[in-house]
Design a protein around this motif. Structure first.
Motif, mmCIF file in Angstrom:
data_model
loop_
_atom_site.group_PDB
_atom_site.id
_atom_site.type_symbol
_atom_site.label_atom_id
_atom_site.label_comp_id
_atom_site.label_asym_id
_atom_site.label_seq_id
_atom_site.Cartn_x
_atom_site.Cartn_y
_atom_site.Cartn_z
ATOM 1 N N GLY A 108 -53.705 29.381 -35.246
ATOM 2 C CA GLY A 108 -52.867 30.175 -34.591
ATOM 3 C C GLY A 108 -51.939 30.568 -35.013
ATOM 4 N N SER A 109 -51.181 31.366 -34.522
ATOM 5 C CA SER A 109 -49.572 31.974 -34.579
ATOM 6 C C SER A 109 -48.986 30.275 -35.438
ATOM 7 N N VAL A 110 -47.799 30.647 -36.145
ATOM 8 C CA VAL A 110 -46.985 29.470 -35.884
ATOM 9 C C VAL A 110 -45.374 29.491 -35.906
ATOM 10 N N LEU A 111 -44.580 29.220 -35.918
ATOM 11 C CA LEU A 111 -43.362 29.521 -35.609
ATOM 12 C C LEU A 111 -42.877 30.241 -37.148
ATOM 13 N N PRO A 112 -42.149 31.339 -36.971
ATOM 14 C CA PRO A 112 -41.579 30.786 -38.802
ATOM 15 C C PRO A 112 -39.624 30.259 -38.704
ATOM 16 N N GLY A 113 -40.228 29.929 -37.960
ATOM 17 C CA GLY A 113 -38.518 28.536 -37.741
ATOM 18 C C GLY A 113 -38.719 27.948 -36.475
ATOM 19 N N ILE A 116 -31.203 36.467 -34.607
ATOM 20 C CA ILE A 116 -32.419 35.783 -34.375
ATOM 21 C C ILE A 116 -33.660 36.820 -34.479
ATOM 22 N N TYR A 117 -35.018 36.169 -34.814
ATOM 23 C CA TYR A 117 -35.881 36.824 -34.263
ATOM 24 C C TYR A 117 -36.299 37.694 -34.009
ATOM 25 N N ALA A 118 -37.041 38.996 -33.109
ATOM 26 C CA ALA A 118 -36.933 40.267 -32.227
ATOM 27 C C ALA A 118 -37.492 39.497 -31.539
ATOM 28 N N GLN A 119 -38.721 39.067 -32.183
ATOM 29 C CA GLN A 119 -39.588 38.639 -30.777
ATOM 30 C C GLN A 119 -39.611 37.233 -30.780
ATOM 31 N N SER A 120 -38.681 36.590 -30.903
ATOM 32 C CA SER A 120 -37.992 35.418 -30.125
ATOM 33 C C SER A 120 -38.258 34.687 -29.089
#
Length: 815
Positions: free
Chosen positions: A321-326, A340-344
């Motif tokens: 599945g989708s993995v966190l970028p951080g 922060i990431y836009a979709q944080s």
């Protein structure tokens, strides 16, 4: 006075130091990130899931995807030969898994947390948050000394670990898998970096790479496959590195594409693979590399080893599945110096923010700086311009402020913790007993005396302490002894999200043990006064002594316990469907009207289950046991809706017969306490009978043991005052007058007249009113109660049956 060029160099050094604490750079087996590669006997690729309530680990191996600890969140993971490890959210715990995904906890400390992790061929190392930058290492699951090595970050490869010294001196510090510095190769590698001021360092198979203070990649060590032949590049061009056995890959900062060099051993080199996508991070296995794509946060892998083993076509990506970028930073955006990431919020499922890595690409010098050291393969450029110096200075100031705020926020959260939380007592809106009159409890009409915490707690008598089973039963072989670290791990450090209720001496949390078992963990409340501490200790000893020798399908089973310093915890099997009280009185359940308990057959069955558990205590335990706190919140329902009696913190060893009485101070919960016991301070088995009678009345009426006069019929008042009313006083006159239908819970379909179900409900009602007789001698025994409830349950299954409700020892005697 510092020269202009020197000042810019210092600013650049400081800026990259900040970047190095945020941006992930990976080695052969991996410094910690949100993706990890484990190689060896089997290839395992893992990632920390995005968009889920818990940021748990998901792994792919042998074509199958599986979750790891689905209820526990992790900040970062790293992999090596036949092992991968994860730092739990907050940094207090390090857990590692073998190829069979069997977990083992290597570290736990709420004060000294882990900030960096690297896993190599034969060692696992992690840096702590102490000012000295202490590094802890393990080999074969056992910790070994690192001789007080002080480094800012750690990287591990094949039999070697390295780091940059805390004091920012030139060179690097390396040590072998046994922490010895005397290895010839280790010393040689250190010597080759002595003339450089390094910002960070990364270890591969036999080579080491790092970024120096001017932003160029320097590689030294084995070069039999061109793994240290760094391609021409600009200063600060690479934001991340991944080192394999004999290849190196770099992640460009500007467009996030990857370039690799070295490799071989197959038909093509790793540098021949062109991956035309952008990545958030990269990690390396022995002869392949994997990356987390920027487009959809999926994982793809490439390289000769990946294709040669036919693992999975890289162009489609792994089925993770989708993995966190951080990592999700719970302290929020102020801790993120570069945004922060836009979709944080979506990626962290509302439980934190993901910090953007600080991007220095926009500050890249337009002209060449001084030539980099030889052997780095870099193109020289001129000194930075004046606008660049101003930009770097502004970045350093803003970045340092953001970083400092983030560190302070994290330290504050870790330091404060959660202590002395308010107990959640499953109780009716009930008046506090304040009278010392021994004629019985007095209900005050003054609403100011109404208290939600009206459970009476009394210290067990010295006689009870002497009569309890000794240490042999307290520490019975069949109960497991857990460490506090194990239970903190199982409950996400006793988080509020895992809190499910309260018991006789503390708060109850849902937890998941390392072997996957779901449990309920009762933790004694801390920070109490001396008397409260004594009560907590007495209740803990009581439950442990009793439950270690009680085994019955209608009693909650004790799994184990923990005693460390002042910490006292009990571990029970987890009851999936919670407490009976919640199904009857919880506002959410009442409003939804969807509980499976809304049938008379189910309610009678629950009463029967509880009665059988209490009968076992009274008649079959040796010596007999008096529970002393029978109430609907102490009757729990398992996954199959089987009722079980819980919470033995107030229990006593009872007399051998009803004729024997034991003086003891009253304990229990208002509304359920036997008035004879409360008035005379003499406890008998009939005290439990009274409590069960009240529970049966709750099942019949849907009202609390003590409710308010403005109650709407669902057991919940409207909150505008009202006089407290005892359920016993409310129900008995109506049942005796033959008008039971008037007080039955309207959430349950009315039993049809002249049908067996109607007789079953009446039988339970008449049984209940006999249980709550004022004098114990007029109450039935638990054996009589079980027999009548069995008959009632049989009536629900037999529409043609007919059994007189006035037969037997509990028939109503008209006056």
């Amino acid at each position: 006075m510092m020269s202009s060029t020197t000042g810019v160099t210092v600013i650049i050094t400081y800026a990259i130091a900040i970047l190095s604490s945020i941006q992930t750079i990976h080695t052969l087996s991996g410094s910690a990130t949100t993706i990890a590669v484990s190689y060896g006997s089997t290839i395992t690729i893992c990632g920390i899931t995005a968009g889920q309530p818990s940021q748990h680990i998901q792994c792919w191996r042998n074509g199958q995807v599986s979750d790891v600890f689905s209820n526990i969140s992790f900040d970062s993971i790293a992999g090596g030969r036949d092992v991968f490890c994860g730092i739990r959210s907050g940094g207090s715990t390090l857990i590692c898994w073998n190829p069979n995904l069997t977990p083992k906890r290597l570290y736990y400390n709420e004060t000294v947390i882990l900030t960096d992790l690297a896993v190599g061929d034969s060692q696992i190392c992690a840096v702590t948050n102490t000012s000295q930058g202490t590094v802890n290492c393990w080999r074969d699951g056992e910790e070994f000394t690192t001789r007080n090595i002080r480094i800012r970050s750690v990287s591990s490869g094949l039999g070697l670990s390295c780091g940059v010294p805390v004091d920012n001196t030139s060179g690097i510090i390396c040590f072998g898998s046994n922490s010895q510095l005397a290895n010839t190769n280790t010393i040689q590698l250190q010597v080759e970096f002595d003339s450089f001021s390094m910002l960070n360092v990364f270890v591969g198979g036999g080579h080491v790479c790092g970024v120096n203070s001017t932003g160029f990649v320097i590689c030294r060590g084995a070069n039999d496959h061109g793994q240290i032949d760094v391609p021409d590049h600009e200063a600060f061009e690479f934001s991340a590195l991944a080192l394999g056995l004999n290849h190196t890959c770099g992640l460009r900062m500007l467009n996030k594409t990857v370039v690799c060099w070295g490799g071989g051993g197959g038909n093509v080199n790793v540098s021949d693979y062109v991956v035309g996508v952008s990545f958030e991070s990269i990690v390396a296995g022995s002869d392949f590399t994997c990356g987390l794509t920027s487009n959809n946060l999926s994982v793809i892998c490439w390289g000769d080893g990946w294709v040669r083993n036919g693992l999975y076509p890289s162009e489609f990506g792994l089925p993770l599945g989708s993995v966190l970028p951080g990592p999700c930073v719970r302290s929020g955006p102020p801790a993120c110096g570069c945004g922060i990431y836009a979709q944080s919020d979506t990626l962290c499922s509302g439980s934190g923010s993901i910090c953007m890595p600080c991007n220095l690409a926009s500050l890249a010098p337009p002209s060449p700086p001084p030539s980099p050291p030889t052997g780095g393969g870099n193109v020289p450029r001129s000194s930075p311009s004046r606008p660049l110096r101003r930009g770097l200075l502004a970045f350093a100031i803003v970045g340092s402020i953001g970083t400092f705020a983030g560190i302070c926020t994290i330290i504050y959260c870790l330091w404060t913790g959660i202590c002395c939380g308010n107990k959640k007592i499953h109780n009716s809106v009930q008046p506090t007993i304040t009278s010392t009159n021994h004629n019985g409890p007095q209900l005050s009409n003054n609403s100011s005396q109404v208290s939600r915490s009206s459970t009476i707690r009394r210290q067990a008598s010295r006689a009870f302490r002497r009569q309890r089973s000794g240490t042999s039963s307290k520490h019975a072989d069949r109960e497991e002894e857990f460490t506090f670290a194990d239970l903190a791990l199982a409950t996400d450090n006793f988080s509020l999200e895992n809190k499910i209720g309260s018991g006789s001496f503390g708060v109850v949390y849902k937890g998941k043990l390392l072997d996957g078992r779901e449990v309920a963990i009762k933790r004694g409340e801390m920070c109490q006064k001396a008397k409260k501490f004594q009560e907590k200790e007495s209740a803990f000893d009581s439950e442990l002594a009793f439950l270690s020798r009680l085994h019955h399908k209608h009693l909650v089973r004790l799994v184990g316990y923990c005693e460390e310093r002042e910490e006292k915890l009990l571990v029970y099997e987890y009851m999936k469907n919670g407490a009976l009280f919640d199904h009857l009185h919880d506002k959410k359940n009442v409003e939804q009207n969807s509980s499976l308990l809304n049938s008379w057959k189910m309610r009678i069955k629950i009463a029967l289950d509880a009665a059988r558990g209490i009968e076992y205590l009274h008649n079959y335990a040796v010596p007999p046991i008096i529970h002393r706190d029978i109430k609907s919140s102490n009757i729990l329902l398992d996954a199959n809706w089987v009722a079980r009696v819980s919470d033995f913190g107030l229990s006593l060893m009872g007399p051998e017969s009803d004729s024997e009485q034991r003086p003891t101070k009253a304990a229990g919960t208002v509304g359920y306490i036997d008035p004879e016991y409360y008035g005379l301070n003499v406890v008998t088995a009939k005290s439990d009978v009274y409590g069960l009678g009240v529970v049966m009345l709750e099942l019949l009426t849907g009202k609390r043991a003590i409710f308010k006069s403005n109650d709407d019929g669902t057991g919940n008042g409207n909150g505008n005052g009202g006089t407290p009313i005892s359920l016993v006083d409310y129900a008995i006159p109506t049942i005796v007058s033959g008008e039971l239908a008037k007080i039955l819970d309207k959430r349950v379909r009315p039993p049809e007249a002249n049908e067996a179900e109607s007789e079953a409900v009446e039988l339970m009602a008449y049984t209940a009113i006999h249980c709550v007789n004022l004098e114990g001698r007029d109450r039935p025994t638990m054996t009589d109660i079980v027999a009548n409830l069995e008959r009632a349950l049989t009536l629900c299954d037999d529409s043609h049956g007919s059994i007189s409700i006035s037969s037997g020892q509990i028939s109503i005697i008209s006056e």
